[in-house]
Write an enzyme that holds these catalytic residues in place. Structure first.
Site, PDB file in Angstrom:
ATOM      1  N   GLU C  80      46.328  29.023 -23.979  1.00  0.00           N
ATOM      2  CA  GLU C  80      46.294  27.831 -22.658  1.00  0.00           C
ATOM      3  C   GLU C  80      47.936  26.963 -22.467  1.00  0.00           C
ATOM      4  O   GLU C  80      47.502  26.997 -21.130  1.00  0.00           O
ATOM      5  CB  GLU C  80      45.829  26.885 -23.910  1.00  0.00           C
ATOM      6  CG  GLU C  80      44.722  26.384 -24.033  1.00  0.00           C
ATOM      7  CD  GLU C  80      43.842  28.004 -25.139  1.00  0.00           C
ATOM      8  OE1 GLU C  80      44.924  28.240 -25.729  1.00  0.00           O
ATOM      9  OE2 GLU C  80      42.514  28.430 -24.542  1.00  0.00           O
ATOM     10  N   HIS C 147      36.810  21.006 -32.725  1.00  0.00           N
ATOM     11  CA  HIS C 147      35.686  20.721 -31.793  1.00  0.00           C
ATOM     12  C   HIS C 147      35.413  19.547 -31.078  1.00  0.00           C
ATOM     13  O   HIS C 147      34.084  19.486 -30.835  1.00  0.00           O
ATOM     14  CB  HIS C 147      34.833  22.026 -31.675  1.00  0.00           C
ATOM     15  CG  HIS C 147      34.764  23.354 -32.020  1.00  0.00           C
ATOM     16  ND1 HIS C 147      35.418  24.262 -33.454  1.00  0.00           N
ATOM     17  CD2 HIS C 147      34.793  24.217 -30.712  1.00  0.00           C
ATOM     18  CE1 HIS C 147      36.125  24.723 -32.494  1.00  0.00           C
ATOM     19  NE2 HIS C 147      35.425  25.445 -31.316  1.00  0.00           N
TER      20      HIS C 147
HETATM   21  C1  LIG Z   1      43.438  28.469 -28.614  1.00  0.00           C
HETATM   22  C2  LIG Z   1      42.446  28.157 -28.374  1.00  0.00           C
HETATM   23  N1  LIG Z   1      41.750  28.602 -27.073  1.00  0.00           N
HETATM   24  C3  LIG Z   1      40.561  28.924 -27.183  1.00  0.00           C
HETATM   25  C4  LIG Z   1      39.538  29.336 -28.174  1.00  0.00           C
HETATM   26  C5  LIG Z   1      37.526  29.479 -28.421  1.00  0.00           C
HETATM   27  N2  LIG Z   1      37.239  30.803 -28.112  1.00  0.00           N
HETATM   28  C6  LIG Z   1      36.691  30.608 -29.281  1.00  0.00           C
HETATM   29  S1  LIG Z   1      36.167  32.089 -30.210  1.00  0.00           S
HETATM   30  C7  LIG Z   1      36.640  32.310 -28.366  1.00  0.00           C
HETATM   31  C8  LIG Z   1      36.897  33.665 -28.165  1.00  0.00           C
HETATM   32  C9  LIG Z   1      37.376  34.381 -29.186  1.00  0.00           C
HETATM   33  O1  LIG Z   1      37.442  36.478 -28.891  1.00  0.00           O
HETATM   34  P1  LIG Z   1      38.099  37.566 -29.777  1.00  0.00           P
HETATM   35  O2  LIG Z   1      39.430  37.370 -30.258  1.00  0.00           O
HETATM   36  O3  LIG Z   1      38.306  38.835 -29.612  1.00  0.00           O
HETATM   37  O4  LIG Z   1      37.214  37.389 -31.255  1.00  0.00           O
HETATM   38  P2  LIG Z   1      35.786  38.104 -31.150  1.00  0.00           P
HETATM   39  O5  LIG Z   1      35.251  36.312 -30.831  1.00  0.00           O
HETATM   40  O6  LIG Z   1      35.810  38.944 -30.190  1.00  0.00           O
HETATM   41  O7  LIG Z   1      35.381  37.769 -32.488  1.00  0.00           O
HETATM   42  C10 LIG Z   1      37.669  31.002 -27.267  1.00  0.00           C
HETATM   43  C11 LIG Z   1      37.916  31.744 -26.194  1.00  0.00           C
HETATM   44  C12 LIG Z   1      40.610  28.736 -28.962  1.00  0.00           C
HETATM   45  N3  LIG Z   1      38.978  29.136 -30.149  1.00  0.00           N
HETATM   46  N4  LIG Z   1      41.534  28.841 -29.767  1.00  0.00           N
END
Ligand SMILES: Cc1ncc(C[n+]2csc(CCOP(=O)(O)OP(=O)(O)O)c2C)c(N)n1
Ligand SMILES: Cc1ncc(C[n+]2csc(CCOP(=O)(O)OP(=O)(O)O)c2C)c(N)n1
Ligand SMILES: [Mg+2]
Ligand SMILES: [Mg+2]
Lengths: 345, 332, 345, 332
Positions: C80, C147
């Protein structure tokens, strides 16, 4: 400005004769509080940038490394989020970390850690984060837009965080101790303009200043000024001037604790005076004066003989150049003027 | 696996299967409208989560992500607790105030994540730092998705642990996707392990769907950390078989890719290993499966019967002392 | 809840007969506004997490990638601070980036970039940052503590940032367009509970809703309610109930713009009614109600027949479990009760 | 140096010497109380800053740190502007509202940093992204101290530029210290260049006190970026010869270390090169020095004569339109 020091010392039951040699500055008072807590409780440790070898940008922790060792005085990388995050983790393990932000402005990169991790920890999980985050705030030092901010309002709507902002050496020491002992996250704002400008003799015994308790820095019946930090001193100067020139007596409340706030003391005073002026250094819009006004309105509207007013910084960043910064900063005359307006209302 | 007994090897299976079955139950309950909020699945990733956690010992600490339910089970969390949590019940670990793996328990050495990604590494670096400062021979282990490695907090926390030589093991999970964004859109070098050198810590890349390979790497890193060797990064290559959460039908995922990875299913693979090496017979496995289902039947019915929180409890718990919220009322 | 939609459409000079088929939701209105600005001005582009291939967590930008191409619809890493920072950099080059925060809660890691880089840019350097940061805010969706937040108060004391929060589809579209065209950084808070719950027919022609202008969502002479976002709808429901059951008429002001704030509309109304209730979803302490109370106090104290009151969330994080979240959230009856108290004062 | 003419090679000297002399003047003015706020020095680091900036072309953008005054001079900022800025004058680039290198000028392609470290990389990644999106053949270049590489923002910005393949050149300056913290206390692997692999971008480490080595590396990276080859990281090893700022007497620095690096002074070294290679005679160099002093005499006297800002201007400029602060007054 040691006038306030005397008042605080008196309030604390000190003798009236002050041995100037024994007097300690605001900065030394914080230092003493931190030192004593580290001596008394080995779970207390400090971390931050340049706090060990150098002793901190303002030399507040000078000598700590030698005395307490590298396991309790930790120079970190330039990583405010990690500093606060690591403090939270260590607190979950029973330690009591005190983090230094080199300037309180640099708390911004740790905002997420504070607002989302530290503040919400106890509510979500019943396990709190016993951490203190302290750092120099405020203007007057020609620090420009990034070394002069007052950040309390960024956190005022964040449930789960406490905030304190001492104006005197007595409170600086008592509040750092209270903050360290508090089981919840406490932001401790030290006004850098006061570091070496206020001084007083402190009690020999261990004492704390309870978080959540304001202090009546000056008694008076005509008008209540609610303020904190560096503005306490400007407000007291204004009060003296009004007393001398107008014969009216202004009561000055030093909040000390910004969250929780001491509603009782504020309300008690406003019910007595019927008039209230709030003074803070940060910009006006969204400043803490709004919250105080709302509380006064809710709790003693009937007693108000005049609108609650505020004297604050303007809605701009803190400018760098001396004429600009001086214009930005609230001056004694601004307070006098607004006070007179209220007294005449 | 030299250092795992037959019982332990069977236990690894038990946890993997328990995780998958529990997540199956959760999905079923979700469709029945009994789960509150979002539901995240670790389908296809059970091995890495469980095998990594299995390398820990009593007194060690774990910081899971939302897809590390399996790791929590290994560390003593019961299926019922997870059900209560997802069903937002009063007796769940968060008393209904938060969900998923977001709970903290110093007794069991668990730190609950918050949603903003990356932050957990900072906090676990502090847990690990506390071991180092106190000269306690304990280890902290945490997980990070390949997407989340791109957050500032992940960088700061990883670096702090690395430079402090704190006993932290970081499992970097490349499961191909961060929500609907591919690994190569998150990071130009998709071998996450290559960031280890920059941080000056040992790094290794393993097949995340091979439970024993993950266990071996985790054990080595945990032992090194415990011995004063500081932090390690283990990259596990795996695949997210479901959408980001229940609401995501993963239409953007090419079906061939799912098929490819279905063929690499970590549990099927582990069963083959156990049977081929005569570490468990098919009937022993069936027995474990039966036991799991019985356990889950009971957990689900207990969780369903459990009460929702008292609304007024929303007001309490923000602060340890005199919480302003408890004095709060909508009227003056 | 389309009642409000109708009201807004009327206010905007629409016909009274609404063709339900032509009506668009709040979400579609934002989408339309964004789409039209991108069509009209090729310097506008969007960036954020999962906004391109997936079309955004709430599908708000679904189809944008196909239509505008990968040079103007950019899936970013989970970063972000970099999203906002890159937007600032691109804006210095004359582009007009619109950043999506997947949930507005995730603006926290970008706090430093916004408060220190974006907000202060024009003041320090005469070069502003023409960026928009938008994202879903607010509770009611069982999103739990991370959220469901309303983050306006984190930024209210930050000079240099504008903030808007539409309550209707009409305003959603008009404000996103205004935000994109505004030369300064604008935070655009879309209440996710309204995404698919409010609907109205929008004008065919291009229009903007001026930043800084509030809207009288309902006229009345007995009491002024100042509110915004999702609370506009609850306040209107409360007003209808009071009208039906008590025969008193409540005026409801939908702020739309949180900074700058439309003092004139607020003051005009309070001078008329003499009574004011402020309703917001965020916790009470440090919430925007404080600022509004202070302004009312300063600008129309003499007209007040009762204390300004506030109905807000309590000072806690947003809890997850339905009974807890419902208790946390301001409900229509809370507003009715406080309104009656004020009307009877 | 093949691609630099004799004139250019002399110009490089001119900028290095100009920087050093200007900083000398600033220090003198500081001691006279004519500088407002903190004063930062790039003594000993002039070469890397200047040589890197020298690799840019018209239309390229630069984002300096506080110690990159030299880079700004190369990009067309005048000594007088810097003097006005540090003296907090009304006609300084920031009109007295900010200081040091903190000013932005789209015409000259300059972005002013803010104090919170690391943030500049995010912003410059956006400048670079704009070139890429617009298919413009321009390049962005920025600097980061080894300490500041540890911020979350530095990580996010570097990664965004890397994964987007944006034309950004990042000069990572290891000058031994971050305030009073040593490089190895900031990062376990003190070869910053090793982080390049994790980001999936080319990286190179050069002697930062060798102007031509820095120029060559920067030129290569700039050319690559301009040609669509994306981001690069160049680590320059150098040394901060002064304390963190004027107020820091650097008592914590071992004198031997300073001596060692004094012997490696980049300007002395460059003079030896110029004279040895007959690229400039001693009298030509003396001539340049004289010109610099004359220029600075004039700049200082003009800057000193320049007025301080009008106090009321503190209120304006926060917003482009109807700035609330302009309506603001302390009285109602
Ligand atoms: C700082 C932040 N930005 C955006 C999000 C929204 N978000 C939740 S899970 C996710 C994807 C996470 O991907 P990854 O780290 O690869 O984990 P996975 O879901 O594949 O286990 C996002 C963008 C968040 N939780 N925190
Ligand atoms: C986020 C942040 N934290 C702390 C500081 C205070 N600070 C200013 S300069 C500095 C040291 C920087 O070291 P380095 O990045 O190595 O740059 P150098 O000064 O050596 O050029 C620190 C800690 C800051 N400016 N920003
Ligand atoms: Mg992933
Ligand atoms: Mg350095």
């Amino acid at each position: 400005m040691t006038v306030t020091g005397v008042a605080a010392a008196q309030a604390a039951g000190e003798q009236e004769t002050i041995d100037e040699k024994k007097a300690v500055t605001y900065l030394e008072a914080i230092r003493e509080g931190l030192w004593e807590e580290m001596e008394a409780d080995e779970s207390v440790f400090i971390l931050g940038e340049d706090i060990a070898r150098y002793g901190g940008a303002f030399k507040l922790t000078d000598g700590f490394l030698d005395h307490f060792g590298a396991d309790r005085v930790i120079d970190t990388p330039i990583s405010e989020a990690a500093i606060v995050g690591a403090a939270i983790g260590a607190s979950h393990r029973g330690l009591k970390p005190v983090c230094e932000m080199q300037f309180i402005d640099f708390i911004a990169p740790a905002f997420d850690m504070l607002v989302n991790f530290a503040a919400k920890s106890r509510y979500r999980t019943q396990i709190g984060a016993q951490i203190v985050v302290r750092g120099p705030c405020g203007g007057g030092g020609r620090g420009g837009p990034f070394h002069s901010q007052n950040v309390e309002s960024y956190f005022l709507n964040v449930a789960g965080i406490k905030m304190v902002a001492p104006a005197t050496a007595y409170d600086a020491k008592g509040l750092i101790k209270a903050a360290i002992r508090d089981p919840d996250p406490v932001l401790y704002f030290e006004h850098k303009f006061l570091y070496r400008r206020v001084k007083e003799v402190l009690p020999d015994e261990d004492y704390v200043v309870a978080i959540g308790s304001a202090r009546i820095a000056r008694e008076g019946g005509g008008l209540t000024i609610v303020t904190f930090g560096q503005m306490v001193h400007k407000s007291l100067e204004a009060a003296e001037k009004i007393s001398a020139e107008d014969g009216a007596e202004v009561e000055v409340i030093d909040l000390r604790s910004l969250n929780p706030m001491d509603d009782e003391t504020i309300i008690g005073s406003v019910r007595k005076t019927g008039r209230c002026l709030i003074v803070h250094e940060a910009p006006r819009t969204g400043g803490i004066a709004g919250e105080i006004t709302a509380r006064i309105n809710e709790l003693c509207f009937e007693w108000l003989d005049a609108p609650v007013r505020r004297v604050t910084g303007p809605d701009t960043p803190v400018p760098f150049s001396p004429p600009l910064e001086d214009y930005f900063l609230v001056q004694v005359d601004d307070i006098v003027k607004a006070s007179r307006w209220l007294l005449a209302y | 696996m030299d250092d795992l007994s037959q019982t332990q090897l069977q236990e690894l299976y038990y946890y993997m299967k328990l995780t998958r079955s529990l997540e199956g139950r959760l999905e079923f309950l979700f469709k029945q409208g009994k789960i509150v909020g979002g539901l995240y699945s670790s389908l296809g990733q059970e091995a890495e989560s469980i095998a990594a956690a299995y390398a820990l010992e009593d007194g060690d600490w774990l910081g899971p992500g939302i897809r590390n339910l399996g790791a929590l089970l290994v560390r003593g969390v019961s299926p019922k607790e997870m059900l209560l949590q997802y069903m937002a019940k009063a007796d769940g670990p968060c008393r209904g105030k938060d969900t998923t793996t977001h709970f903290t328990d110093p007794v069991r050495g668990l730190v609950g994540p918050i949603s903003p990604l990356g932050t957990m590494i900072c906090v676990m670096s502090g847990v690990a730092l506390s071991f180092k400062l106190r000269r306690e021979p304990q280890v902290a282990l945490t997980f990070i998705g390949e997407g989340a490695t791109r957050t500032g907090a992940a960088h700061e926390g990883t670096n702090l642990a690395a430079v402090q030589g704190s006993p932290l093991v970081l499992i970097a999970e490349d499961n191909g996707w961060a929500f609907a964004t591919r690994t190569h859109e998150e990071v130009a070098n998709t071998n996450l392990v290559d960031m280890a050198e920059g941080y000056g810590v040992p790094g290794v890349q393993v097949d995340g769907n091979d439970a024993l390979a993950v266990y071996a790497a985790a054990k080595e890193a945990v032992d090194r950390a415990r011995g004063g060797g500081g932090m390690s990064i283990i990259e596990v290559k795996t695949y997210r078989m479901k959408g980001h959460a229940q609401h995501d039908a993963q239409k953007y995922v090419p079906p061939e890719e799912l098929e490819l990875w279905r063929a690499r299913d970590p549990i099927d693979r582990y069963i083959s290993y156990l049977t081929a090496e005569s570490l468990a017979t098919e009937s022993e496995i069936a027995e474990m499966d039966k036991r799991i289902e019985a356990e889950l039947d009971q957990a689900v019915s207990e969780a369903e019967a459990s009460p929702m929180p008292d609304p007024v409890s929303a007001l309490s718990g923000t602060y340890a002392d005199a919480p302003p919220a408890e004095l709060w009322a909508r009227e003056l």
